[in-house]
Design an enzyme around this catalytic site. Structure first.
Site, PDB file in Angstrom:
ATOM      1  N   TRP A  41       2.216  19.842  -1.019  1.00  0.00           N
ATOM      2  CA  TRP A  41       2.280  18.381  -1.054  1.00  0.00           C
ATOM      3  C   TRP A  41       2.854  17.879   0.279  1.00  0.00           C
ATOM      4  CZ3 TRP A  41       6.689  15.205  -0.863  1.00  0.00           C
ATOM      5  CH2 TRP A  41       6.422  13.833  -1.031  1.00  0.00           C
ATOM      6  N   ASP A  59      -1.159  -0.790  -5.730  1.00  0.00           N
ATOM      7  CA  ASP A  59      -1.001   0.615  -6.112  1.00  0.00           C
ATOM      8  C   ASP A  59      -0.383   0.722  -7.503  1.00  0.00           C
ATOM      9  OD1 ASP A  59      -0.082   3.605  -5.697  1.00  0.00           O
ATOM     10  OD2 ASP A  59      -1.357   3.138  -3.979  1.00  0.00           O
ATOM     11  N   ASP A  60       0.208   1.848  -7.778  1.00  0.00           N
ATOM     12  CA  ASP A  60       0.755   2.200  -9.091  1.00  0.00           C
ATOM     13  C   ASP A  60       1.750   1.150  -9.605  1.00  0.00           C
ATOM     14  OD1 ASP A  60       1.607   3.598 -11.256  1.00  0.00           O
ATOM     15  OD2 ASP A  60       2.348   5.338 -10.154  1.00  0.00           O
ATOM     16  N   TRP A 106      -8.400   6.391  -6.807  1.00  0.00           N
ATOM     17  CA  TRP A 106      -8.433   7.252  -7.996  1.00  0.00           C
ATOM     18  C   TRP A 106      -7.472   8.406  -7.780  1.00  0.00           C
ATOM     19  CZ3 TRP A 106     -12.514   7.329 -11.976  1.00  0.00           C
ATOM     20  CH2 TRP A 106     -12.454   8.442 -12.813  1.00  0.00           C
ATOM     21  N   ASP A 107      -6.332   8.351  -8.430  1.00  0.00           N
ATOM     22  CA  ASP A 107      -5.280   9.342  -8.164  1.00  0.00           C
ATOM     23  C   ASP A 107      -5.271  10.453  -9.212  1.00  0.00           C
ATOM     24  OD1 ASP A 107      -3.109  10.463  -6.861  1.00  0.00           O
ATOM     25  OD2 ASP A 107      -1.968   8.599  -6.767  1.00  0.00           O
ATOM     26  N   ASP A 131       0.313  12.295   1.324  1.00  0.00           N
ATOM     27  CA  ASP A 131       1.412  11.367   1.069  1.00  0.00           C
ATOM     28  C   ASP A 131       2.383  11.357   2.232  1.00  0.00           C
ATOM     29  OD1 ASP A 131       0.652  10.243  -1.275  1.00  0.00           O
ATOM     30  OD2 ASP A 131       1.917  11.465  -2.571  1.00  0.00           O
TER      31      ASP A 131
END
Ligand code: GLA
Length: 727
Positions: free
Chosen positions: A199, A366-367, A477-478, A548
């Protein structure tokens, strides 16, 4: 004609690449050659491999075939159990419980164009630009038929291959492995290059010598993953960035995969790529077929860079689809690093107003806009607008943004379910889980069982309603965790090994349905950053959030690593705030802009907090990127340098008239003589630096190089120079 068949030899010619296959007297399918394009003609070359080292090394072939032993033959699609001790591309257990196959040629056909693959992402081409060879093989005992497909493309050195199995016998067969690509090369003078990571540090390239015995890179995560990318290359020992031979392999798939090499005692190299057999088994009843995903083989004699450019063009022309394929992507601002979960309509409209003033074209929410989601502990699956944050729903926000002249995008994570969600409370069995074993949450979430049609239908319904409720031009699309406890309540015990792949088929089906319903939407892929950056996702999403990690210096390595297989226009890259949220590093605004302009460009910070000077810089960057975008999308990309003291890259427009050169000094030393040699120019042409008016010959820039001293770059500074070919 791209594909010919003469004297039992198939010649597949794709751009500058040839693949030769041959059917032996006894119907075995051998691979004779893969590499630089060959002329048509006499193929009685070194077709057959050396004899085995001794009678006890490999069994002899008893049926009088041309080959001495299946143990040393270069097989086009190697099987197990019958004397080839190297890894097999396919394994199938018949009714007698025995794991052995003997595939023999049954017939072939050559078709114009490139057929699609049912339910899977795959390359496509107009009928005039491609030809496909289908070779049918069959195992006499089980009745398992295997069709090997090879597509050649008129102008690019990339061959697409795939495999379909059909049970023509009268008893079930269990497939436990079915690779998409099998290559047997006559020697081992290669290095193996692959992309590993984690990540926020995806796709770091590593080049190691091939060794006797096996090497493997794989994902067992149900996603192509941050850890390893479904790509590898074999480079000749003397191959460099710009010279020498490179064979590249990319898997058009987004789930668990495996790439395996083995060098045998005779120094021959086998390379296999396909679904990860650790996460796969498939019961094939009589009459049933199984389609394995597609894999790509690229060849270049212009080094790793040449191979990358072949993949960039191939993926841009033959994988990426839809109206955004050839269009400049909108310059956007994403509110994630600007607000995280703490926003409402008012805040977003304020961000939008500033964005619009600065020339930005889209705001992406976003989220955090749905259910009761105030942090990452809840609500995935509850795809209903949180009206407390967004009174009037998505429509009110979208109308507000569109009135300003901005487009709108939203974030979703459709494959997930939070244990703390109404959806989980109503359908706990919709999460992947193994009865009698504890679940392993990751980021406080579980994965939905996308192998189940009712789950796919439900999520499609929610997405359909959301996207119909307001004008929304873009969807991010996460997918923020990997698959564990992989088992499905809807399948019988003997089919549980199918869940990993059925999961991906469900995801692909959902993506396809969404694009059919909303064909103009720009989908951006994302998986905790770049955890599913592969050619499979690019079939649906023309761009993917690269990582990220938004730190400009970290992005240098991530973006150059990603560019080894994937086109820069597919890499989303944003300017973010300093100190950087992942690393705490300070970098000049200009440097952040230049690095982000290496991909599909945007911002991810609170624009309202910028100083006037920074705002002026945003305006300049936006205006500049509009000019760069078409070049980045269609041009030839060159990696020039990537060291601790200098990173540099270059793009030359498709017509050769425009050149964009960028350089960053990650770490400055007192003696910094950076002279960078450009590539891909016309030696005798003259190139004018658009800003300074200085003129250089192509030869000068390519051989003597561009001296960076006059730019007086200090640590973390960057420069972007545009040249225009003079008339
Ligand atoms: C992932 C993505 C980020 C952001 C968050 C939201 O980590 O990669 O860009 O969307 O999820 O939760």
């Amino acid at each position: 004609m791209l594909i010919t068949c003469k004297d039992n030899i198939f010649h597949i010619r794709s751009g500058g690449e040839s693949l030769l296959l041959c059917v032996t007297r006894k119907g075995r399918l051998l691979q004779l050659y893969c590499g630089h394009i060959l002329p048509e003609g006499d193929y009685a070359l070194s077709a057959f491999p050396p004899a085995p080292a001794g009678p006890s090394t490999c069994p002899n072939t008893p049926d009088g075939d041309e080959i001495e032993s299946v143990g040393t033959a270069r097989s086009a699609y190697p099987t197990a159990g019958l004397g080839d001790f190297r890894p097999a591309a396919i394994r199938a257990v018949g009714a007698d419980g025995v794991d052995a196959l003997d595939l023999r040629y049954r017939g072939h056909r050559i078709l114009p164009g490139k057929p699609g693959l049912a339910g899977l992402p795959a390359a496509y081409a107009p009928e005039t630009e491609a030809e496909t060879l289908e070779i049918e093989m069959q195992d006499g005992k089980t009745g398992l038929a295997v069709t090997l497909s090879y597509t050649a493309f008129a102008s690019l050195p990339v061959i697409a291959c795939s495999v379909r199995a059909e049970n023509r016998g009268d008893a079930p067969v269990r497939l436990t492995r079915i690779d998409s690509l099998a290559l047997d090369l006559p020697d081992d003078r290669y290095d193996f290059l692959h992309l590993w990571g984690c990540w926020a540090m995806e796709r770091t390239s590593e080049r190691v010598p091939l060794t006797h015995g096996g090497m493997k890179v794989a994902s067992r995560r149900g996603a192509s993953s941050h850890s390893h990318n479904p790509f590898a290359a074999l480079l000749r020992k003397d191959a460099s960035e710009e010279a020498g031979e490179a064979l590249g392999f990319a898997f058009v798939y987004s789930g668990s995969f495996q790439i395996e090499t083995e060098v045998d005692f005779a120094g021959q190299t086998r390379l296999l790529m396909g679904l990860n057999p650790d996460n796969f088994s498939w019961l094939l009843n009589p009459g049933e077929t199984f389609q394995a995903p597609e894999a790509l083989i690229a060849y270049s004699d212009a080094g790793l860079g040449g191979m990358s450019r072949a993949f960039h063009k191939f993926i841009s022309r033959h994988i990426i689809r839809g109206p955004w394929k050839d269009r400049d992507r909108p310059i956007l601002v994403n509110n994630w690093e600007a607000t995280y979960f703490h926003f409402n309509t008012e805040k977003l409209l304020e961000l939008g107003r500033t964005a619009k003033d600065l020339g930005i074209e889209m705001l992406v929410m976003d989220d955090g806009w749905f259910g009761a989601r105030e942090d990452d502990h809840s609500s995935l699956g509850d795809w209903f607008v949180n009206e407390k944050k967004l009174p009037g729903g998505l429509k009110a926000l979208s109308d507000g943004l569109h009135r300003m002249g901005l487009m709108m995008g939203i974030w979703v994570e459709p494959e997930m379910i939070s244990p703390d969600s109404d959806l989980y409370r109503a359908h706990p069995d919709w999460a992947l889980q193994i009865e009698g074993r504890p679940d392993s949450p990751s980021r406080w979430q579980y994965v939905l069982d996308m192998s189940r049609k009712e789950v796919e239908d439900y999520i499609f319904g929610r997405l359909y309603d959301i996207l119909s409720s307001a004008k929304i031009e873009y969807v991010k699309w996460d997918f923020n965790r990997n698959l564990s406890e992989v088992s499905s309540a809807s399948l019988p015990p003997e089919r549980q090994g199918e869940v990993w792949h059925r999961y991906m088929l469900g995801v692909y089906s959902l993506l396809e349905r969404l694009l059919r319903a909303f064909p103009d939407i720009l989908l951006e892929g994302c998986a905790g950053g770049g955890g599913r950056f592969d050619a499979g996702m690019l079939y649906y999403c023309p761009q993917i959030w690269t990582s990220d990690d938004t730190d400009a210096l970290e992005r240098l390595t991530i973006q150059q690593g990603t560019s080894i297989c994937y086109p820069p226009s597919a890499m989303s890259a944003h300017v973010s705030a300093v100190p950087n949220h992942q690393t705490g590093r300070m970098t000049p605004f200009k440097t952040r802009g230049i690095v982000a302009m290496g991909g599909s460009f945007g911002y991810e910070l609170d624009l309202t907090k910028l100083s006037d000077e920074e705002k002026a810089e945003v305006k300049r960057q936006v205006a500049l990127y509009h000019q760069l975008a078409p070049v980045i999308r269609d041009g030839d990309y060159y990696r020039l340098e990537n060291s601790d003291t200098l990173a540099a890259w270059e793009t030359v427009s498709a017509d050769g008239r425009q050149v964009i050169f960028s350089a960053v000094i990650p770490y400055a030393r007192i003696v910094n003589t950076h002279i960078v040699r450009l590539r891909g120019l016309d030696e005798n042409a003259r190139y004018r630096d658009i800003e300074t008016g200085k003129v250089y010959t192509g030869g000068m820039l390519m051989h003597a190089g561009l001296n960076l001293a006059p730019y007086r770059l200090r640590e973390r500074d960057a420069v972007l120079v545009r040249f225009e070919k003079a008339e």
